[in-house]
Design a protein around this motif. Structure first.
Motif, mmCIF file in Angstrom:
data_model
loop_
_atom_site.group_PDB
_atom_site.id
_atom_site.type_symbol
_atom_site.label_atom_id
_atom_site.label_comp_id
_atom_site.label_asym_id
_atom_site.label_seq_id
_atom_site.Cartn_x
_atom_site.Cartn_y
_atom_site.Cartn_z
ATOM 1 N N ILE A 188 35.821 28.029 38.565
ATOM 2 C CA ILE A 188 35.583 27.563 39.804
ATOM 3 C C ILE A 188 36.066 28.758 40.805
ATOM 4 O O ILE A 188 35.208 29.005 41.844
ATOM 5 N N GLU A 189 37.087 29.368 40.700
ATOM 6 C CA GLU A 189 37.713 30.296 41.376
ATOM 7 C C GLU A 189 36.916 31.631 41.305
ATOM 8 O O GLU A 189 36.732 32.151 42.529
ATOM 9 N N LEU A 190 36.686 31.803 40.140
ATOM 10 C CA LEU A 190 35.907 32.934 40.044
ATOM 11 C C LEU A 190 34.354 32.905 40.758
ATOM 12 O O LEU A 190 33.963 34.013 41.202
ATOM 13 N N ILE A 191 33.685 31.719 40.759
ATOM 14 C CA ILE A 191 32.582 31.429 41.045
ATOM 15 C C ILE A 191 32.401 31.599 42.447
ATOM 16 O O ILE A 191 32.002 32.058 43.404
ATOM 17 N N SER A 192 33.695 31.160 43.071
ATOM 18 C CA SER A 192 33.944 31.190 44.582
ATOM 19 C C SER A 192 34.045 32.495 45.132
ATOM 20 O O SER A 192 33.449 32.829 46.279
ATOM 21 N N TRP A 193 34.941 33.280 44.430
ATOM 22 C CA TRP A 193 34.869 34.742 44.926
ATOM 23 C C TRP A 193 33.726 35.385 44.862
ATOM 24 O O TRP A 193 33.408 36.263 45.594
ATOM 25 N N TRP A 194 32.703 35.195 43.921
ATOM 26 C CA TRP A 194 31.544 35.839 43.863
ATOM 27 C C TRP A 194 30.716 35.283 45.094
ATOM 28 O O TRP A 194 30.175 36.284 45.469
ATOM 29 N N VAL A 195 30.678 34.173 45.070
ATOM 30 C CA VAL A 195 29.807 33.374 46.135
ATOM 31 C C VAL A 195 30.382 34.254 47.700
ATOM 32 O O VAL A 195 29.377 34.577 48.635
ATOM 33 N N GLY A 204 34.280 43.180 50.513
ATOM 34 C CA GLY A 204 35.452 42.983 49.283
ATOM 35 C C GLY A 204 36.698 42.692 49.866
ATOM 36 O O GLY A 204 37.370 41.745 49.410
ATOM 37 N N PRO A 205 37.353 43.734 50.709
ATOM 38 C CA PRO A 205 38.746 43.200 51.290
ATOM 39 C C PRO A 205 38.913 41.897 52.082
ATOM 40 O O PRO A 205 39.823 41.428 51.840
ATOM 41 N N VAL A 210 40.871 36.110 51.731
ATOM 42 C CA VAL A 210 40.533 34.542 51.772
ATOM 43 C C VAL A 210 40.982 34.215 50.311
ATOM 44 O O VAL A 210 41.534 32.923 50.300
ATOM 45 N N ILE A 211 40.471 34.596 49.318
ATOM 46 C CA ILE A 211 40.482 34.312 47.881
ATOM 47 C C ILE A 211 42.096 34.085 47.455
ATOM 48 O O ILE A 211 42.542 33.452 46.415
ATOM 49 N N GLN A 212 43.040 34.945 48.040
ATOM 50 C CA GLN A 212 44.391 35.195 47.717
ATOM 51 C C GLN A 212 44.944 33.861 47.815
ATOM 52 O O GLN A 212 46.204 33.575 47.281
#
Length: 280
Positions: A188-195, A204-205, A210-212
């Protein structure tokens, strides 16, 4: 505390599966030393990994802690099954009948989590020290013990991850489903990063900022990937079109530590809250 820890260690050591997983974990950690003797042949070149600088001080602290972190899933299985067995075999209810309150029960689990993290950290510290002393080109004390922060970050990362596993084990009860939950959360976290990266923020930055705050991403930020620290990689890959070397920060910011500490507290607190409200 010693009494609580002794209770947990007796349960783990009497469980055959847990015993095998714990032993397998430390055996696999030892395999990092085998990298020293691995030879690669590429386009006519024959080279040994140990001669390429991966065991040089202080780089070895970064490299070994990152590689060792990959294997933490073995102890995660022990922690999840540890909680599952409490429900399956009724030992949780029996402990409470024998006079252990729920706060002491959670404390015993947290102490076990910390013990696993301490054991893993000491092991990787000693292994890195031995490998570095034997293969590093630099053995001066000032160089050897620089970048030691990675050992502390490794410890914190494992405490946080094992706390999440404890939370998953208490929340779901069944070890197989709890492990599935842990894997699903990572996906879910990987998909969230991708979205976020490609459809919402599109930067990217900013996406990384946000994802941190996500649990697994925050843990990953404690020990960042070490491979691009190789001088050969930097020379080939980190030079932009103007010929300027682009530096990457490999350390850990203070706020990244705070985020992981906050998640660790949250997982332990929620584990206690769930257990306190649950009808056993």
């Amino acid at each position: 505390m010693k009494r609580l820890l002794n209770i947990e260690l007796q349960k783990l050591w009497k469980n055959r599966s847990s015993k095998i997983l714990i032993i397998a974990y430390f055996v696999l950690l030892s395999f990092i030393a085998m990298l020293a003797s691995v030879n690669f042949k590429f386009i006519g070149l024959d080279f040994r990994l140990a001669d390429q600088g991966i065991f040089n001080f202080p780089y070895i602290w970064h490299f070994n802690t990152y590689i060792a972190s990959i294997l933490k899933i073995f102890l995660a299985l022990v922690i999840v099954s540890m909680m599952s067995n409490e429900y399956t075999y009724g030992t949780l209810k029996q402990n409470l009948i024998d006079g252990l309150n729920k706060q002491e029960f959670i404390l015993s689990k947290v102490l076990t989590v910390i013990l696993f993290a301490v054991g893993s950290t000491i092991f990787i510290f000693l292994l890195s020290l031995i490998l570095g002393y034997n293969f590093s080109s630099y053995t001066e004390a000032s160089i050897m013990f620089s970048d030691m922060g990675y050992i502390a970050y490794y410890f914190l990362k494992h405490v946080a991850f094992f706390s999440f596993c404890l939370f998953a084990g208490i929340l779901i009860k069944r070890s197989a489903f709890a492990v599935g939950f842990i894997i699903l959360w990572q996906i879910i976290e990987l998909i969230s990063w991708w979205v976020l990266r490609w459809f919402i923020i599109n930067d990217g930055p900013q996406t990384d900022k946000v994802i941190q705050f996500f649990p697994f991403m925050s843990m990953a930020n404690l020990v960042k990937e070490p491979f691009s620290r190789f001088e050969a990689y930097r020379a080939l890959e980190n030079i932009n079109s103007n010929g300027v070397v682009t530096e990457k920060f490999y350390g850990t910011h203070w706020y990244e530590i705070i985020i992981v500490l906050a998640w660790t507290f949250f997982f332990i607190f929620m584990s206690y809250r769930i257990l306190k409200k649950r009808d056993l």
